[in-house]
Scaffold this motif. Sequence first.
Motif, PDB file in Angstrom:
ATOM      1  N   GLU A 184       0.828  -1.211   0.000  1.00  0.00           N
ATOM      2  CA  GLU A 184       0.000   0.000   0.000  1.00  0.00           C
ATOM      3  C   GLU A 184       0.860   1.258   0.000  1.00  0.00           C
ATOM      4  O   GLU A 184       0.578   2.225  -0.726  1.00  0.00           O
ATOM      5  CB  GLU A 184      -0.918  -0.016   1.229  1.00  0.00           C
ATOM      6  N   LYS A 185       1.925   1.272   0.799  1.00  0.00           N
ATOM      7  CA  LYS A 185       2.807   2.440   0.833  1.00  0.00           C
ATOM      8  C   LYS A 185       3.480   2.661  -0.524  1.00  0.00           C
ATOM      9  O   LYS A 185       3.594   3.799  -0.997  1.00  0.00           O
ATOM     10  CB  LYS A 185       3.869   2.265   1.929  1.00  0.00           C
ATOM     11  N   ASN A 186       3.924   1.579  -1.156  1.00  0.00           N
ATOM     12  CA  ASN A 186       4.567   1.712  -2.471  1.00  0.00           C
ATOM     13  C   ASN A 186       3.579   2.244  -3.508  1.00  0.00           C
ATOM     14  O   ASN A 186       3.953   3.047  -4.384  1.00  0.00           O
ATOM     15  CB  ASN A 186       5.113   0.358  -2.931  1.00  0.00           C
ATOM     16  N   ALA A 187       2.301   1.800  -3.412  1.00  0.00           N
ATOM     17  CA  ALA A 187       1.301   2.296  -4.359  1.00  0.00           C
ATOM     18  C   ALA A 187       1.081   3.799  -4.188  1.00  0.00           C
ATOM     19  O   ALA A 187       0.960   4.538  -5.170  1.00  0.00           O
ATOM     20  CB  ALA A 187      -0.017   1.546  -4.161  1.00  0.00           C
ATOM     21  N   LEU A 189       3.274   5.987  -2.975  1.00  0.00           N
ATOM     22  CA  LEU A 189       4.472   6.675  -3.461  1.00  0.00           C
ATOM     23  C   LEU A 189       4.499   6.766  -4.987  1.00  0.00           C
ATOM     24  O   LEU A 189       4.810   7.816  -5.563  1.00  0.00           O
ATOM     25  CB  LEU A 189       5.728   5.943  -2.962  1.00  0.00           C
ATOM     26  N   LEU A 190       4.137   5.664  -5.643  1.00  0.00           N
ATOM     27  CA  LEU A 190       4.148   5.669  -7.102  1.00  0.00           C
ATOM     28  C   LEU A 190       3.091   6.626  -7.662  1.00  0.00           C
ATOM     29  O   LEU A 190       3.323   7.309  -8.673  1.00  0.00           O
ATOM     30  CB  LEU A 190       3.898   4.247  -7.625  1.00  0.00           C
ATOM     31  N   ALA A 191       1.903   6.686  -6.995  1.00  0.00           N
ATOM     32  CA  ALA A 191       0.857   7.607  -7.457  1.00  0.00           C
ATOM     33  C   ALA A 191       1.306   9.062  -7.331  1.00  0.00           C
ATOM     34  O   ALA A 191       1.112   9.876  -8.245  1.00  0.00           O
ATOM     35  CB  ALA A 191      -0.424   7.373  -6.662  1.00  0.00           C
ATOM     36  N   GLU A 192       1.934   9.403  -6.189  1.00  0.00           N
ATOM     37  CA  GLU A 192       2.422  10.769  -6.003  1.00  0.00           C
ATOM     38  C   GLU A 192       3.527  11.099  -7.004  1.00  0.00           C
ATOM     39  O   GLU A 192       3.572  12.209  -7.568  1.00  0.00           O
ATOM     40  CB  GLU A 192       2.934  10.941  -4.571  1.00  0.00           C
ATOM     41  N   ASN A 394      15.680  -0.242  -0.631  1.00  0.00           N
ATOM     42  CA  ASN A 394      16.918   0.550  -0.795  1.00  0.00           C
ATOM     43  C   ASN A 394      17.021   1.114  -2.205  1.00  0.00           C
ATOM     44  O   ASN A 394      17.439   2.268  -2.418  1.00  0.00           O
ATOM     45  CB  ASN A 394      18.135  -0.317  -0.467  1.00  0.00           C
ATOM     46  N   THR A 395      16.631   0.270  -3.199  1.00  0.00           N
ATOM     47  CA  THR A 395      16.678   0.726  -4.592  1.00  0.00           C
ATOM     48  C   THR A 395      15.698   1.881  -4.825  1.00  0.00           C
ATOM     49  O   THR A 395      16.022   2.875  -5.472  1.00  0.00           O
ATOM     50  CB  THR A 395      16.330  -0.442  -5.528  1.00  0.00           C
ATOM     51  N   ILE A 396      14.467   1.720  -4.270  1.00  0.00           N
ATOM     52  CA  ILE A 396      13.460   2.782  -4.415  1.00  0.00           C
ATOM     53  C   ILE A 396      13.947   4.057  -3.750  1.00  0.00           C
ATOM     54  O   ILE A 396      13.799   5.165  -4.276  1.00  0.00           O
ATOM     55  CB  ILE A 396      12.120   2.327  -3.817  1.00  0.00           C
ATOM     56  N   GLN A 397      14.561   3.907  -2.558  1.00  0.00           N
ATOM     57  CA  GLN A 397      15.061   5.092  -1.850  1.00  0.00           C
ATOM     58  C   GLN A 397      16.161   5.785  -2.666  1.00  0.00           C
ATOM     59  O   GLN A 397      16.207   7.016  -2.756  1.00  0.00           O
ATOM     60  CB  GLN A 397      15.590   4.684  -0.477  1.00  0.00           C
ATOM     61  N   ALA A 398      17.047   4.964  -3.275  1.00  0.00           N
ATOM     62  CA  ALA A 398      18.114   5.559  -4.097  1.00  0.00           C
ATOM     63  C   ALA A 398      17.529   6.274  -5.315  1.00  0.00           C
ATOM     64  O   ALA A 398      17.983   7.359  -5.698  1.00  0.00           O
ATOM     65  CB  ALA A 398      19.080   4.454  -4.537  1.00  0.00           C
ATOM     66  N   LEU A 399      16.495   5.653  -5.937  1.00  0.00           N
ATOM     67  CA  LEU A 399      15.860   6.279  -7.086  1.00  0.00           C
ATOM     68  C   LEU A 399      15.199   7.598  -6.693  1.00  0.00           C
ATOM     69  O   LEU A 399      15.316   8.604  -7.400  1.00  0.00           O
ATOM     70  CB  LEU A 399      14.820   5.321  -7.680  1.00  0.00           C
ATOM     71  N   ILE A 400      14.494   7.587  -5.550  1.00  0.00           N
ATOM     72  CA  ILE A 400      13.838   8.820  -5.089  1.00  0.00           C
ATOM     73  C   ILE A 400      14.880   9.892  -4.785  1.00  0.00           C
ATOM     74  O   ILE A 400      14.705  11.073  -5.107  1.00  0.00           O
ATOM     75  CB  ILE A 400      12.967   8.516  -3.852  1.00  0.00           C
ATOM     76  N   HIS A 401      15.998   9.474  -4.155  1.00  0.00           N
ATOM     77  CA  HIS A 401      17.044  10.441  -3.842  1.00  0.00           C
ATOM     78  C   HIS A 401      17.636  11.038  -5.123  1.00  0.00           C
ATOM     79  O   HIS A 401      17.884  12.250  -5.203  1.00  0.00           O
ATOM     80  CB  HIS A 401      18.128   9.741  -3.011  1.00  0.00           C
TER      81      HIS A 401
END
Length: 487
Positions: A184-187, A189-192, A394-401
């Motif tokens: 749910e959290k990933n969904a 984040l992706l929507a935002e 970790n990968t998602i966090q790196a991508l967001i960063h």
Amino acid sequence: MQELEIIKSTNKRVMIASFLLILLAISGYFMEYIRGSRSLGYVVLISLSLLTPIFFSFIFYRLPSFIKSFKAIALYSFIVSWMIMLTFSPKVIQFTLIFPLIIIYVLYYDLKLIRNASVLIFLYGIFKVVLNIKYYQLADSFMTTEYTVFILSLISFGLVTSNTISFSIKIRNQQLESIIEEKEKNAILLAEMKEVMNAVQFTTKEVHQIYNELIETSDTAADSIGQLSIGMGDIANNISIQCDNSNAMQEKLLLTSEKSLLVVEKTNRSANKVHEGKTAFMTLDNYADKIKVNNSQLFEKMQELEKNALDIKGIVDIIQKIAVQTNLLALNASIESARAGEAGKGFAVVADSIRELAIRTSESLEGINQLIGRLEASALESLTTSEESLNVSNTIQALIHTSREIFEDIDVIIGQTNTEISESVKTTEEVVHKNQQVVNQISTLSLSVKESASYASNVSEKVAKNKSLTMKAKAYLDELAQIVERI
């Protein structure tokens, strides 16, 4: 639909495992017949008693309407068959078949089913002991020992199996809750992120269109200034033409100034949108940090689960060693009682009972050890899944960063572009002011020609600079569009 497929697959595995176990038991009875310890009629009767619940279970296994209730029907049919065989036999210790059957049904992770089956077997065990004492008149010390072993084995097996299933269900539910929460959290984040990307892409298209209009206007102004420079050489003979050209140039420069101001306004709106995107990615970065913390906690819990499984396995190994040691002690006691002759016969019976108890305990522990092995494998698989989830976080966090850094770079680029466009507007305003001076002072031809030539040269340079700055800003915008497409 997916749940029914899983239940159907589990039913198939349970059916095959039960059939193989029954075949193994029948093979054992036939081996006893070949050795002469069993009669053919007894072996045939036992085989029919064992195959009846298999046949009965297979009928319900083939019926689609009994997919969910198959597990209870099959297990209780085996238990009833076991009860019937045990009722008409004076022997007590007949649980070598029923315990592995119940362990097979652990695959359903149904605590209520296993608990009810264990209680039913325990109650029947009490009934069987009473039946042997009252009806078969078996109440000597040897049988008392067997009764005690029988009841304790039923109690121990029921408690260990129920607690193991309860613990497995609890761990599986925790894993499912963590996975659902993370999904749910990933969904979110992706929507935002998608909303931010759409806003940036829309703003980029608008600014790109404005830049094209500004380049066209700059080209028009450059052409007008070129015509003005040519007209300066013949200004003495074409004063009227020069005046008209100056007026035309004045209008175009005013238009250029207005469009430049519009570019500045839209660039400021783009800067605000980029700032909002950067703020959104900062929020996403915070969410990613929280997800990483949650995944780390889940990973630690999986490691703790694996450690607990290893501790349980160590305890079972210790009990196994105790059973082996007890067997050796019972064997030594049998040897000593044999040396004692008649005086040691009673002690030999007790020693044999203890040795048989140790053997059966070892067999039961082997089944429990296999169950714990499956639990350990499941915990290891969950640990691997948690570790993969942690790596994905970790990968998602790196991508967001990285996206956040890109937005910061975009913010800087738009700031530079805004500064350059402001300079261009300022330059255009200067051109308009100086051109107005040319129109007002056209009566003083000699001085006006020199000043106009100077102004025309200056204007040409500044328009060229304006066009260069506009092209540079457009290049930055194209780079921004490519970055947004890559994201």
